[in-house]
Motif scaffolding. Structure first.
Motif, mmCIF file in Angstrom:
data_model
loop_
_atom_site.group_PDB
_atom_site.id
_atom_site.type_symbol
_atom_site.label_atom_id
_atom_site.label_comp_id
_atom_site.label_asym_id
_atom_site.label_seq_id
_atom_site.Cartn_x
_atom_site.Cartn_y
_atom_site.Cartn_z
ATOM 1 N N PHE A 139 22.598 5.592 33.960
ATOM 2 C CA PHE A 139 21.295 5.319 33.358
ATOM 3 C C PHE A 139 20.654 6.587 32.808
ATOM 4 O O PHE A 139 20.207 6.636 31.656
ATOM 5 C CB PHE A 139 20.357 4.674 34.378
ATOM 6 C CG PHE A 139 18.914 4.712 33.959
ATOM 7 C CD1 PHE A 139 18.476 3.984 32.861
ATOM 8 C CD2 PHE A 139 18.003 5.506 34.640
ATOM 9 C CE1 PHE A 139 17.146 4.034 32.460
ATOM 10 C CE2 PHE A 139 16.678 5.568 34.238
ATOM 11 C CZ PHE A 139 16.251 4.825 33.143
ATOM 12 N N PHE A 140 20.598 7.642 33.621
ATOM 13 C CA PHE A 140 19.948 8.872 33.170
ATOM 14 C C PHE A 140 20.762 9.574 32.089
ATOM 15 O O PHE A 140 20.200 10.255 31.224
ATOM 16 C CB PHE A 140 19.675 9.791 34.355
ATOM 17 C CG PHE A 140 18.465 9.387 35.143
ATOM 18 C CD1 PHE A 140 17.193 9.724 34.711
ATOM 19 C CD2 PHE A 140 18.594 8.633 36.304
ATOM 20 C CE1 PHE A 140 16.066 9.334 35.420
ATOM 21 C CE2 PHE A 140 17.474 8.243 37.023
ATOM 22 C CZ PHE A 140 16.202 8.594 36.578
ATOM 23 N N GLY A 141 22.070 9.412 32.131
ATOM 24 C CA GLY A 141 22.890 9.949 31.051
ATOM 25 C C GLY A 141 22.566 9.280 29.729
ATOM 26 O O GLY A 141 22.432 9.949 28.691
ATOM 27 N N VAL A 177 12.764 -0.288 32.062
ATOM 28 C CA VAL A 177 14.070 0.004 32.662
ATOM 29 C C VAL A 177 13.891 0.700 34.004
ATOM 30 O O VAL A 177 14.635 0.425 34.966
ATOM 31 C CB VAL A 177 14.935 0.852 31.708
ATOM 32 C CG1 VAL A 177 16.231 1.264 32.391
ATOM 33 C CG2 VAL A 177 15.242 0.083 30.433
ATOM 34 N N LEU A 178 12.912 1.607 34.105
ATOM 35 C CA LEU A 178 12.645 2.258 35.390
ATOM 36 C C LEU A 178 12.261 1.217 36.442
ATOM 37 O O LEU A 178 12.707 1.305 37.594
ATOM 38 C CB LEU A 178 11.516 3.282 35.242
ATOM 39 C CG LEU A 178 11.871 4.604 34.550
ATOM 40 C CD1 LEU A 178 10.611 5.438 34.343
ATOM 41 C CD2 LEU A 178 12.902 5.383 35.345
ATOM 42 N N ILE A 179 11.459 0.250 36.052
ATOM 43 C CA ILE A 179 11.093 -0.822 36.987
ATOM 44 C C ILE A 179 12.332 -1.601 37.418
ATOM 45 O O ILE A 179 12.497 -1.939 38.604
ATOM 46 C CB ILE A 179 10.059 -1.762 36.338
ATOM 47 C CG1 ILE A 179 8.728 -1.037 36.135
ATOM 48 C CG2 ILE A 179 9.847 -3.015 37.186
ATOM 49 C CD1 ILE A 179 7.700 -1.826 35.349
ATOM 50 N N LEU A 180 13.211 -1.883 36.474
ATOM 51 C CA LEU A 180 14.449 -2.598 36.799
ATOM 52 C C LEU A 180 15.299 -1.808 37.780
ATOM 53 O O LEU A 180 15.814 -2.371 38.766
ATOM 54 C CB LEU A 180 15.241 -2.871 35.522
ATOM 55 C CG LEU A 180 16.628 -3.498 35.712
ATOM 56 C CD1 LEU A 180 16.519 -4.858 36.391
ATOM 57 C CD2 LEU A 180 17.358 -3.614 34.378
ATOM 58 N N ILE A 181 15.447 -0.495 37.542
ATOM 59 C CA ILE A 181 16.251 0.342 38.445
ATOM 60 C C ILE A 181 15.622 0.373 39.830
ATOM 61 O O ILE A 181 16.330 0.357 40.851
ATOM 62 C CB ILE A 181 16.389 1.768 37.883
ATOM 63 C CG1 ILE A 181 17.067 1.752 36.508
ATOM 64 C CG2 ILE A 181 17.198 2.638 38.846
ATOM 65 C CD1 ILE A 181 18.462 1.189 36.508
ATOM 66 N N ILE A 182 14.303 0.431 39.890
ATOM 67 C CA ILE A 182 13.614 0.422 41.183
ATOM 68 C C ILE A 182 13.904 -0.876 41.936
ATOM 69 O O ILE A 182 14.180 -0.863 43.154
ATOM 70 C CB ILE A 182 12.098 0.615 40.979
ATOM 71 C CG1 ILE A 182 11.808 2.068 40.594
ATOM 72 C CG2 ILE A 182 11.320 0.230 42.233
ATOM 73 C CD1 ILE A 182 10.374 2.324 40.176
ATOM 74 N N ILE A 183 13.852 -1.996 41.232
ATOM 75 C CA ILE A 183 14.167 -3.287 41.863
ATOM 76 C C ILE A 183 15.602 -3.292 42.369
ATOM 77 O O ILE A 183 15.888 -3.733 43.496
ATOM 78 C CB ILE A 183 13.931 -4.439 40.870
ATOM 79 C CG1 ILE A 183 12.443 -4.574 40.549
ATOM 80 C CG2 ILE A 183 14.471 -5.759 41.436
ATOM 81 C CD1 ILE A 183 12.135 -5.555 39.436
ATOM 82 N N LEU A 184 16.523 -2.781 41.546
ATOM 83 C CA LEU A 184 17.928 -2.732 41.951
ATOM 84 C C LEU A 184 18.124 -1.801 43.150
ATOM 85 O O LEU A 184 18.973 -2.063 44.015
ATOM 86 C CB LEU A 184 18.791 -2.270 40.779
ATOM 87 C CG LEU A 184 18.884 -3.234 39.593
ATOM 88 C CD1 LEU A 184 19.714 -2.626 38.461
ATOM 89 C CD2 LEU A 184 19.473 -4.570 40.017
#
Length: 205
Positions: free
Chosen positions: A160-162, A181-188
């Protein structure tokens, strides 16, 4: 949900000749681990202060996907050196776990320098990433195996960060899309925390 971590075995096979060569040269697993950590810290500092104070070219952020790939390779190599060349030590285990957490945190927080990035969400994501690795290690303490369950493992976050660094380099600045997308990663990551805890408890039972 599939994870990039599932590709680790095939990636390791590609890196085995390099690993064998490094072992023959006397390079230790701990040296590789420390090199990956120091490289991550130096890149993170260069990106953060370069973006805030020197107004570096966005193209410099192409270093992020490149380094994420190199670091992923180094992480595989130090593991293979430890397992396949009898270099596993208690010190190495500590360096490996701490090195990954320090490297991830430094690289993730470097993105706070980008205009348009949601810094509170970035900090929350970083803290949850640390917690997910802590749960993976605590699993060993209660008698389970080191847990790497997804859906948001180290490799997934690196991807993701790449991609985020790549997009910024080509002119796509963070904004509403990156916040979502940050919210999605946090949920994951929250799902990952639950999965790792549940898997560890189920394993010891």
């Amino acid at each position: 949900m599939p994870s990039v971590y599932q590709l680790k075995s095939a990636f390791s096979d590609l890196l085995r000749p390099v690993t064998n060569r490094l072992a023959a040269l006397g390079i230790s697993a701990n040296q590789v681990t420390v090199a990956a950590m120091l490289g991550s810290i130096m890149l993170a500092l260069a990106l953060y202060f370069g973006e805030l104070q020197l107004q570096i070219s966005p193209l410099f952020w192409l270093c992020v996907p490149l380094w994420m790939f190199i670091r992923m390779a180094l992480n595989n190599i130090d593991g293979m050196l430890a397992r396949e060349h009898n270099m596993a030590t208690p010190k190495g285990a500590i360096l490996n776990e701490m090195g990954d957490v320090i490297s991830d945190s430094a690289l993730f927080l470097a993105f706070a320098a980008l205009p348009g990035i949601n810094i509170p969400l970035l900090v929350i994501l970083t803290l949850l990433a640390v917690m997910s690795e802590m749960i993976g290690v605590v699993a060993v303490q209660i008698g389970a195996s080191r847990r790497y369950d997804g859906p948001s493992g180290k490799s997934d976050r690196a991807l993701f960060f790449g991609v985020l660094g790549l997009l910024y380099a080509v002119g796509i600045a963070p904004g509403i899309w990156s916040t979502l997308v940050l919210i999605l990663i946090i949920i994951l990551l929250l799902v990952t925390l639950i999965n790792r805890a549940h898997s560890a408890l189920r394993e010891v039972q």
